[in-house]
Design a protein around this motif. Structure first.
Motif, PDB file in Angstrom:
ATOM      1  N   GLY A  34       0.828  -1.210   0.000  1.00 24.11           N
ATOM      2  CA  GLY A  34       0.000   0.000   0.000  1.00 24.11           C
ATOM      3  C   GLY A  34       0.858   1.254   0.000  1.00 24.11           C
ATOM      4  N   ARG A  53      -4.914   2.262  10.211  1.00 29.58           N
ATOM      5  CA  ARG A  53      -5.592   2.315  11.512  1.00 29.58           C
ATOM      6  C   ARG A  53      -4.770   3.023  12.582  1.00 29.58           C
ATOM      7  NH1 ARG A  53      -5.188  -4.061  13.200  1.00 29.58           N
ATOM      8  NH2 ARG A  53      -3.301  -4.433  12.022  1.00 29.58           N
ATOM      9  N   LYS A  57       1.789   5.469  12.443  1.00 29.05           N
ATOM     10  CA  LYS A  57       2.346   4.714  11.310  1.00 29.05           C
ATOM     11  C   LYS A  57       2.079   5.455  10.003  1.00 29.05           C
ATOM     12  CE  LYS A  57       1.743   0.026  13.190  1.00 29.05           C
ATOM     13  NZ  LYS A  57       1.054  -1.243  12.936  1.00 29.05           N
ATOM     14  N   GLY A  82     -11.665  -3.253  10.984  1.00 32.70           N
ATOM     15  CA  GLY A  82     -12.272  -4.251  11.864  1.00 32.70           C
ATOM     16  C   GLY A  82     -13.354  -3.654  12.745  1.00 32.70           C
ATOM     17  N   VAL A 110      -4.917  -8.693   6.588  1.00 31.11           N
ATOM     18  CA  VAL A 110      -4.196  -9.482   7.588  1.00 31.11           C
ATOM     19  C   VAL A 110      -4.183 -10.924   7.093  1.00 31.11           C
ATOM     20  CG1 VAL A 110      -4.617  -8.079   9.647  1.00 31.11           C
ATOM     21  CG2 VAL A 110      -6.369  -9.708   8.912  1.00 31.11           C
ATOM     22  N   THR A 128     -12.003  -8.222   8.355  1.00 29.09           N
ATOM     23  CA  THR A 128     -11.124  -7.119   7.946  1.00 29.09           C
ATOM     24  C   THR A 128     -10.936  -7.107   6.430  1.00 29.09           C
ATOM     25  OG1 THR A 128      -9.899  -7.447  10.004  1.00 29.09           O
ATOM     26  CG2 THR A 128      -8.822  -6.123   8.289  1.00 29.09           C
ATOM     27  N   SER A 157      -5.299 -12.628  -3.522  1.00 31.53           N
ATOM     28  CA  SER A 157      -4.057 -13.378  -3.360  1.00 31.53           C
ATOM     29  C   SER A 157      -4.208 -14.737  -4.012  1.00 31.53           C
ATOM     30  CB  SER A 157      -3.778 -13.591  -1.869  1.00 31.53           C
ATOM     31  OG  SER A 157      -2.740 -14.527  -1.689  1.00 31.53           O
ATOM     32  N   TYR A 183      -7.870 -17.377   5.639  1.00 33.09           N
ATOM     33  CA  TYR A 183      -7.239 -16.408   4.721  1.00 33.09           C
ATOM     34  C   TYR A 183      -7.745 -16.668   3.300  1.00 33.09           C
ATOM     35  CZ  TYR A 183      -3.628 -13.552   2.414  1.00 33.09           C
ATOM     36  OH  TYR A 183      -2.975 -12.606   1.657  1.00 33.09           O
ATOM     37  N   LYS A 187      -9.735 -14.109   0.804  1.00 34.55           N
ATOM     38  CA  LYS A 187      -9.145 -13.679  -0.481  1.00 34.55           C
ATOM     39  C   LYS A 187     -10.018 -14.122  -1.660  1.00 34.55           C
ATOM     40  CE  LYS A 187      -6.591 -11.123   1.162  1.00 34.55           C
ATOM     41  NZ  LYS A 187      -6.325  -9.731   0.768  1.00 34.55           N
ATOM     42  N   PRO A 213      -0.721  -9.932  -5.992  1.00 34.61           N
ATOM     43  CA  PRO A 213       0.514  -9.177  -6.206  1.00 34.61           C
ATOM     44  C   PRO A 213       1.764 -10.025  -6.395  1.00 34.61           C
ATOM     45  CG  PRO A 213      -0.069  -9.153  -3.877  1.00 34.61           C
ATOM     46  CD  PRO A 213      -1.167  -9.884  -4.589  1.00 34.61           C
ATOM     47  N   GLY A 214       1.701 -11.321  -6.015  1.00 35.71           N
ATOM     48  CA  GLY A 214       2.912 -12.149  -5.995  1.00 35.71           C
ATOM     49  C   GLY A 214       3.276 -12.427  -4.548  1.00 35.71           C
ATOM     50  N   GLY A 215       4.446 -13.005  -4.332  1.00 30.33           N
ATOM     51  CA  GLY A 215       4.934 -13.247  -2.973  1.00 30.33           C
ATOM     52  C   GLY A 215       5.979 -12.203  -2.632  1.00 30.33           C
ATOM     53  N   ILE A 216       5.716 -11.418  -1.593  1.00 28.05           N
ATOM     54  CA  ILE A 216       6.601 -10.298  -1.270  1.00 28.05           C
ATOM     55  C   ILE A 216       6.809 -10.273   0.239  1.00 28.05           C
ATOM     56  CG2 ILE A 216       6.926  -7.782  -1.510  1.00 28.05           C
ATOM     57  CD1 ILE A 216       4.002  -9.232  -3.330  1.00 28.05           C
ATOM     58  N   THR A 218       6.758  -8.638   3.398  1.00 32.24           N
ATOM     59  CA  THR A 218       6.239  -7.408   4.007  1.00 32.24           C
ATOM     60  C   THR A 218       5.893  -7.741   5.457  1.00 32.24           C
ATOM     61  OG1 THR A 218       3.980  -7.992   3.446  1.00 32.24           O
ATOM     62  CG2 THR A 218       5.184  -6.698   1.793  1.00 32.24           C
ATOM     63  N   ASN A 219       5.110  -6.873   6.077  1.00 25.10           N
ATOM     64  CA  ASN A 219       4.669  -7.170   7.451  1.00 25.10           C
ATOM     65  C   ASN A 219       3.511  -8.160   7.505  1.00 25.10           C
ATOM     66  OD1 ASN A 219       6.497  -5.428   8.734  1.00 25.10           O
ATOM     67  ND2 ASN A 219       5.213  -3.657   8.226  1.00 25.10           N
TER      68      ASN A 219
HETATM   69  N1  LIG Z   1       2.925  -9.738   0.674  1.00 24.07           N
HETATM   70  C1  LIG Z   1       2.482 -10.754  -0.045  1.00 24.07           C
HETATM   71  O1  LIG Z   1       3.232 -11.706  -0.379  1.00 24.07           O
HETATM   72  C2  LIG Z   1       1.061 -10.784  -0.511  1.00 24.07           C
HETATM   73  C3  LIG Z   1       0.656 -11.860  -1.332  1.00 24.07           C
HETATM   74  C4  LIG Z   1      -0.660 -11.921  -1.760  1.00 24.07           C
HETATM   75  C5  LIG Z   1      -1.556 -10.935  -1.382  1.00 24.07           C
HETATM   76  N2  LIG Z   1      -1.145  -9.899  -0.567  1.00 24.07           N
HETATM   77  C6  LIG Z   1      -2.154  -8.890  -0.180  1.00 24.07           C
HETATM   78  O2  LIG Z   1      -1.617  -7.602  -0.336  1.00 24.07           O
HETATM   79  C7  LIG Z   1      -2.228  -6.701   0.586  1.00 24.07           C
HETATM   80  C8  LIG Z   1      -1.177  -5.832   1.228  1.00 24.07           C
HETATM   81  O3  LIG Z   1      -0.358  -6.643   2.038  1.00 24.07           O
HETATM   82  P1  LIG Z   1       1.157  -6.329   2.394  1.00 24.07           P
HETATM   83  O4  LIG Z   1       1.938  -7.500   1.948  1.00 24.07           O
HETATM   84  O5  LIG Z   1       1.548  -4.974   1.966  1.00 24.07           O
HETATM   85  O6  LIG Z   1       1.068  -6.426   4.008  1.00 24.07           O
HETATM   86  P2  LIG Z   1       1.415  -5.395   5.172  1.00 24.07           P
HETATM   87  O7  LIG Z   1       2.743  -4.780   4.957  1.00 24.07           O
HETATM   88  O8  LIG Z   1       1.188  -6.156   6.434  1.00 24.07           O
HETATM   89  O9  LIG Z   1       0.296  -4.284   5.004  1.00 24.07           O
HETATM   90  C9  LIG Z   1      -1.029  -4.521   5.365  1.00 24.07           C
HETATM   91  C10 LIG Z   1      -1.707  -3.209   5.664  1.00 24.07           C
HETATM   92  O10 LIG Z   1      -3.066  -3.477   6.065  1.00 24.07           O
HETATM   93  C11 LIG Z   1      -3.321  -2.727   7.244  1.00 24.07           C
HETATM   94  N3  LIG Z   1      -4.376  -3.292   8.082  1.00 24.07           N
HETATM   95  C12 LIG Z   1      -4.417  -4.504   8.669  1.00 24.07           C
HETATM   96  N4  LIG Z   1      -5.522  -4.603   9.432  1.00 24.07           N
HETATM   97  C13 LIG Z   1      -6.194  -3.427   9.315  1.00 24.07           C
HETATM   98  C14 LIG Z   1      -7.378  -2.911   9.876  1.00 24.07           C
HETATM   99  N5  LIG Z   1      -8.131  -3.603  10.750  1.00 24.07           N
HETATM  100  N6  LIG Z   1      -7.772  -1.658   9.540  1.00 24.07           N
HETATM  101  C15 LIG Z   1      -7.017  -0.912   8.691  1.00 24.07           C
HETATM  102  N7  LIG Z   1      -5.870  -1.340   8.146  1.00 24.07           N
HETATM  103  C16 LIG Z   1      -5.465  -2.588   8.464  1.00 24.07           C
HETATM  104  C17 LIG Z   1      -1.987  -2.740   7.971  1.00 24.07           C
HETATM  105  O11 LIG Z   1      -1.994  -1.755   8.999  1.00 24.07           O
HETATM  106  P3  LIG Z   1      -1.062  -1.952  10.335  1.00 24.07           P
HETATM  107  O12 LIG Z   1       0.340  -1.657   9.885  1.00 24.07           O
HETATM  108  O13 LIG Z   1      -1.623  -0.966  11.289  1.00 24.07           O
HETATM  109  O14 LIG Z   1      -1.248  -3.385  10.767  1.00 24.07           O
HETATM  110  C18 LIG Z   1      -1.057  -2.437   6.822  1.00 24.07           C
HETATM  111  O15 LIG Z   1      -1.073  -1.075   6.530  1.00 24.07           O
HETATM  112  C19 LIG Z   1      -3.029  -7.571   1.555  1.00 24.07           C
HETATM  113  O16 LIG Z   1      -4.409  -7.488   1.215  1.00 24.07           O
HETATM  114  C20 LIG Z   1      -2.518  -8.978   1.295  1.00 24.07           C
HETATM  115  O17 LIG Z   1      -3.485  -9.973   1.542  1.00 24.07           O
HETATM  116  C21 LIG Z   1       0.141  -9.812  -0.146  1.00 24.07           C
END
Ligand SMILES: NC(=O)c1ccc[n+]([C@@H]2O[C@H](COP(=O)([O-])OP(=O)(O)OC[C@H]3O[C@@H](n4cnc5c(N)ncnc54)[C@H](OP(=O)(O)O)[C@@H]3O)[C@@H](O)[C@H]2O)c1
Length: 316
Positions: A34, A53, A57, A82, A110, A128, A157, A183, A187, A213-216, A218-219
């Protein structure tokens, strides 16, 4: 063909695009994909509303983006996906401050959380990842109708392979909780929501796109135990998946592509990966979208269930 692929980055995908005068609303914009989507779109002149949220941050993410883009037009909005009360309060502020939204990127998420519930009693991942975005989008729809670009991108995903939506027990009240089935369900719901949006709003020129997006790194993996992480890595890196990590700019590229690609104009309701529209495929472990995730009658069923659970109403 888009000419972009697995390794394309946000900046490559957006090269030559001008987003000045456009407002982009991104959830989960304080981290990972994001934040990178926000940076890349701001670098093309967009006014970006970064929703998250936690205000601290969000402030840190704004500061990080301004290190390379001092003039970036960024606003922040606190919303907890949430909590329906938080969503209603935040979108009411958003409607005042941002009467027109050109692109909505439903990115927050999440993954593999323990069995927990949102403020409204929904299982946390379904609540969420899907229901929160369903309610948020309903409230923002009038602003999107007034936008020029009229696109909604829902981050899904490949994890949708792990679970269909259980319409009789979405919140795991009667079946044993499994963090991956949950999860996967959430998704899959992101794709079905995309299909439902397209069915209802294409007529108004509003189009929706689901993205893997792929596998990355992140948090997103923060809730996994070491055993869960090991099991996941074994599964995704087995020889038939051809798995490799993407960088964050590569990971956010498909969101940027789905939001702006000319060739997608007028043809939403699809699932995109690696900067192309994926094929419907129920067998391939490496790519594609499962047929249950793009099934129109499941999309309708999920729409009705989501309305009932959240009380959210889209403008008709
Ligand atoms: N990374 C991967 O490999 C991957 C693969 C497939 C799909 N995705 C999808 O990509 C998207 C982004 O993920 P990311 O990898 O960038 O993960 P990330 O770094 O953990 O980012 C997730 C974001 O969602 C926010 N979030 C979580 N719960 C929330 C809530 N209740 N209200 C508002 N915001 C909330 C988090 O806020 P906080 O920092 O406050 O927790 C954070 O800003 C997700 O939908 C994930 O399912 C990611």
């Amino acid at each position: 063909m888009s000419g972009f692929g697995w390794a394309s980055t946000t900046d490559e995908v957006l090269a030559g695009k001008d987003l000045s005068g456009r407002t982009v609303f991104i959830t989960g914009a304080n981290s990972g994909l994001g934040q990178e989507t926000a940076r890349a779109m701001a670098s093309k002149g967009a006014h970006v509303v970064m929703a998250g949220r936690d205000q601290h941050k969000l402030d840190a993410a704004v500061a990080a983006i301004r290190e390379t883009l001092p003039k970036a037009q960024l606003d922040t909005l606190t919303v907890d996906l949430g909590s329906l009360e938080s969503i209603r309060a935040a979108t009411s502020r958003a409607r005042q401050a941002f009467p027109r939204i050109d692109l909505l990127i439903n990115n927050a998420g999440v993954m593999a959380t323990p069995f927990e519930h949102t403020a409204d009693g929904f299982e946390r991942q379904f609540g969420t990842n899907h229901l929160g975005h369903f309610a948020l989008t309903a409230e923002l729809m009038p602003a999107i109708e007034r936008g020029h670009l009229k696109r909604i991108v829902n981050l899904s995903s490949r994890g949708h392979f792990m679970g269909q939506v259980d319409f009789d027990d979405p919140n795991f009240t009667r079946r044993p909780y499994d963090p991956w089935a949950s999860y996967g369900q959430s998704k899959t719901a992101n794709v079905l929501f995309t299909v439902g949006l397209e069915q209802r709003f294409a007529v108004l020129g509003i189009h929706a796109y689901a993205v893997h997006p792929g596998g990355i790194e992140t948090n997103l993996g923060r809730y996994m135990t070491p055993e869960m992480r090991e099991g996941l890595m074994k599964r995704v890196s087995s020889s038939d998946t051809g798995f490799a990590w993407k960088t964050i700019p590569q990971g956010a590229a498909t969101s940027c592509w789905a939001a702006t690609a000319d060739e997608l104009e007028g043809c939403g309701g699809v699932y995109c990966e690696d900067c192309h529209v994926a094929e419907v495929d129920d067998e391939n472990p490496k790519e594609g979208v499962r047929s249950y995730a793009v099934n129109r009658s499941y999309a309708d069923r999920l729409w009705k269930l989501s309305e009932e659970l959240t009380g959210a109403q889209f403008p008709s």
